[in-house]
Design a protein around this motif. Structure first.
Motif, PDB file in Angstrom:
ATOM      1  N   LYS A  37      50.492  -3.502  -8.547  1.00  0.00           N
ATOM      2  CA  LYS A  37      50.316  -2.234  -7.941  1.00  0.00           C
ATOM      3  C   LYS A  37      51.433  -1.101  -7.440  1.00  0.00           C
ATOM      4  N   GLU A  38      52.950  -2.258  -7.567  1.00  0.00           N
ATOM      5  CA  GLU A  38      54.255  -1.504  -6.805  1.00  0.00           C
ATOM      6  C   GLU A  38      54.997  -2.841  -7.668  1.00  0.00           C
ATOM      7  N   ARG A  54      46.331 -10.841 -16.078  1.00  0.00           N
ATOM      8  CA  ARG A  54      45.178  -9.999 -15.719  1.00  0.00           C
ATOM      9  C   ARG A  54      45.077  -9.686 -14.739  1.00  0.00           C
ATOM     10  N   ARG A  55      45.595  -9.730 -13.153  1.00  0.00           N
ATOM     11  CA  ARG A  55      45.103  -9.352 -12.056  1.00  0.00           C
ATOM     12  C   ARG A  55      46.842  -9.709 -11.184  1.00  0.00           C
ATOM     13  N   ASP A  56      46.475  -8.767 -10.310  1.00  0.00           N
ATOM     14  CA  ASP A  56      47.917  -8.301  -9.478  1.00  0.00           C
ATOM     15  C   ASP A  56      48.663  -9.760  -8.609  1.00  0.00           C
ATOM     16  N   LEU A  57      49.832 -10.012  -8.770  1.00  0.00           N
ATOM     17  CA  LEU A  57      50.110 -10.925  -8.338  1.00  0.00           C
ATOM     18  C   LEU A  57      50.713 -11.212  -6.938  1.00  0.00           C
ATOM     19  N   THR A  58      51.103  -9.966  -6.374  1.00  0.00           N
ATOM     20  CA  THR A  58      51.391  -9.566  -5.513  1.00  0.00           C
ATOM     21  C   THR A  58      50.879 -10.058  -4.547  1.00  0.00           C
ATOM     22  N   SER A  59      49.829 -10.944  -3.776  1.00  0.00           N
ATOM     23  CA  SER A  59      49.449 -11.290  -3.548  1.00  0.00           C
ATOM     24  C   SER A  59      50.152 -12.843  -2.991  1.00  0.00           C
ATOM     25  N   LEU A  60      50.595 -13.177  -4.313  1.00  0.00           N
ATOM     26  CA  LEU A  60      50.991 -14.539  -3.964  1.00  0.00           C
ATOM     27  C   LEU A  60      52.509 -14.787  -2.715  1.00  0.00           C
ATOM     28  N   ARG A  79      58.330  -0.282 -16.368  1.00  0.00           N
ATOM     29  CA  ARG A  79      58.271   0.501 -14.827  1.00  0.00           C
ATOM     30  C   ARG A  79      59.129   0.449 -14.121  1.00  0.00           C
ATOM     31  N   GLU A  80      59.415  -0.223 -13.086  1.00  0.00           N
ATOM     32  CA  GLU A  80      60.693  -0.407 -12.637  1.00  0.00           C
ATOM     33  C   GLU A  80      60.761  -1.365 -12.639  1.00  0.00           C
ATOM     34  N   ALA A  81      60.307  -2.023 -12.850  1.00  0.00           N
ATOM     35  CA  ALA A  81      61.035  -3.877 -13.168  1.00  0.00           C
ATOM     36  C   ALA A  81      61.820  -4.130 -13.677  1.00  0.00           C
ATOM     37  N   ASN A 111      55.641  -7.516 -19.460  1.00  0.00           N
ATOM     38  CA  ASN A 111      54.596  -7.141 -20.269  1.00  0.00           C
ATOM     39  C   ASN A 111      53.480  -6.786 -19.004  1.00  0.00           C
ATOM     40  N   SER A 112      52.539  -7.490 -18.961  1.00  0.00           N
ATOM     41  CA  SER A 112      51.225  -7.884 -18.583  1.00  0.00           C
ATOM     42  C   SER A 112      51.068  -8.038 -16.654  1.00  0.00           C
ATOM     43  N   THR A 113      51.920  -9.090 -16.906  1.00  0.00           N
ATOM     44  CA  THR A 113      51.991  -8.592 -15.445  1.00  0.00           C
ATOM     45  C   THR A 113      53.349  -7.523 -14.177  1.00  0.00           C
ATOM     46  N   VAL A 114      53.796  -6.507 -15.093  1.00  0.00           N
ATOM     47  CA  VAL A 114      53.895  -5.097 -14.737  1.00  0.00           C
ATOM     48  C   VAL A 114      52.813  -4.393 -14.817  1.00  0.00           C
TER      49      VAL A 114
END
Length: 480
Positions: free
Chosen positions: A210-211, A316-322, A239-241, A203-206
């Motif tokens: 941002k997407e 607590r932050r978007d991890l997409t950049s990983l 969400r859509e995960a 839940n915290s990741t989603v």
């Protein structure tokens, strides 16, 4: 999770934290100021009277004083057996204390052999220390029991979900199975036996992404907890995960012993020399991969890159950049803990260390290149090291830590420290500015946020990622 001490220090140098671990940290924070000063004063006087009594009793001309001391000692013992706080003391206690003070003053004025009194003092002190040590061990055991026992409310949640799984199988959501093995998506892996913990991670990741449509979560659990976790996630939308729950014991793997093991936690203690050339004991907490992590390349044969999250983290932050991170041909992108260097663990790692100054690394948030892992055959390397260290050390825990660190010792890509802050499950002294800026909060240590013993000032970050309006929470008496 397993917490053990690995030490290259002798017994005489053992500190409280080395002997009893996180209990000592908890005790310091919850130590109560002695409020019942009169009870404490009575105990002190009783201690002194007992020390003088044997010497006075040997003096023939002091029969009267000897009887007086004996009577006062018996009175105090009776009072203290019935009263542990000042409010319970009898009304005439002031007079009893005055009589005891007078008797002690007389005893001190008598010509007694000092070494006899000192000997008695030492005997009483030894008995007191033995009793204190016994209570210390007992308290540490109860603390350890509390942190390792599943709370009644969480047990209730797991049982209700398991019953619901078998009662209403038709209600289970049809999974988006084609996403499970699509290497173009962002895959997160979580090892967990805890419904709430894994739910908080997802839940915290989603909620911070941002997407979410490209996010796929794989929750690896055991037979005992599979049905509860499957029921929980089949009835929830993130969400859509996409969420997949796998029973690791039912997977057809080459390793027949594919029982679930959660990330390992170790308490590592060693000697250091401070700026004044004084030898001191340092204790650090490490969390590392378990045996189950080395099954990942086989469990996900079609995936090339994954992010592994421990179930005691909050994102607590978007991890997409990983996913755009180039880890330079390394296998494991991890935050390092340079408070522990491999050279300091040489006593059980032996001569296999390539770089003495190489830092230890932490699980919690790990970017894994599965393709590179397979090419280097790191799972086979780990198994070989584990067998070697098991024979050499005789300790399974030492062997597991050593094998994990050595397997990845030249395959770590260092993530910036702002990606993850560890210690929220044992360290009361973390700077709140560091807590607020971290992308991932890692509650490694005994004091997990879902326990009553969790550190209060950090627990709120974990609680925010749960929907407390769930009816089942109320049914199982789970509250914020």
């Amino acid at each position: 999770m397993m917490v053990v001490a690995l030490c290259n220090a002798d017994e005489s140098g053992k500190s409280c934290e080395l002997r009893f671990g996180a209990y000592c940290l908890w005790r310091e924070r919850h130590r109560e100021v002695v409020k019942d000063s009169l009870v404490k004063k009575l105990k002190d006087r009783l201690f002194v009277a007992r020390a003088y009594f044997p010497s006075i009793a040997k003096i023939p001309v002091q029969d009267k004083l000897s009887a007086e001391l004996k009577q006062n000692i018996q009175d105090f013992e009776r009072v203290l057996s019935e009263s542990s706080v000042d409010s319970d003391l009898p009304s005439q206690i002031d007079k009893k204390l005055e009589r005891m003070e007078t008797a002690i003053a007389k005893a001190k004025s008598c010509p007694v052999e000092c070494h006899n009194v000192e000997k008695k003092f030492r005997q009483l002190l030894d008995l007191t220390e033995d009793e204190a040590n016994f209570h210390m061990k007992q308290s540490a055991f109860l603390h350890q029991l509390a942190v390792q026992t599943i709370p009644k409310s969480l047990h209730c949640l797991s049982m209700r979900l398991t019953v619901d799984y078998f009662r209403s199988p038709e209600d289970l959501k049809v999974p988006d199975e084609e996403k499970y093995s699509d290497p173009s998506l962002h895959h997160f892996v979580i090892f967990s036996k805890n419904v709430l913990a894994s739910s908080v991670v997802i839940n915290s990741t989603v909620s911070h992404a941002k997407e979410s449509r490209n996010l796929v979560f794989h929750v690896l659990t055991d037979q005992e907890n599979f049905y509860a976790i499957e029921r929980w996630f089949s009835g929830k939308t993130y969400r859509e995960a996409t969420v997949q729950v796998l029973n690791i014991e039912k997977l057809e793997l080459q390793d027949k012993e594919n029982s679930l093991s959660l990330p390992n936690e170790f308490r590592v203690s060693f000697h250091i020399v401070d700026g004044q050339d004084t030898l001191k004991m340092r204790t650090q907490y490490l969390s590392t991969f378990s045996n189950s992590h080395f099954l990942l390349p086989e469990i996900f044969p079609n995936l090339e890159k994954i992010v592994v999250l421990d179930d005691d983290v909050v994102v607590r932050r978007d991890l997409t950049s990983l996913w755009d991170l180039n880890i330079g041909g390394k296998v494991n992108g991890a935050v390092q803990s340079c408070a522990v260097r491999l050279g300091q663990l040489r006593s059980f790692l032996g001569e296999r260390i390539l770089d003495q100054n190489s830092c230890a690394w932490m699980s919690g948030l790990n970017v894994i290149d599965l393709s590179r892992w397979r090419d280097l055959k790191l799972s086979e390397t780990y198994q070989g090291l584990l067998q070697q260290l098991n024979r050499a050390e005789g300790s399974v825990e030492s062997a597991m830590l050593g094998a994990t660190l050595l397997t990845f010792q030249d395959q770590i890509y260092t993530l910036d420290s702002s990606w993850m802050l560890s210690g929220l499950g044992h360290d009361y002294g973390l700077e709140m500015s560091d807590v607020k800026r971290a992308a991932v909060l890692h509650y490694n240590g005994n004091m997990k946020p879902w326990l009553e013993l969790g550190i209060p000032k950090y627990k709120d970050y974990w609680k925010r990622s749960l929907n407390w309006k769930e009816q089942i929470f109320s049914d199982c008496n789970i509250s914020p």
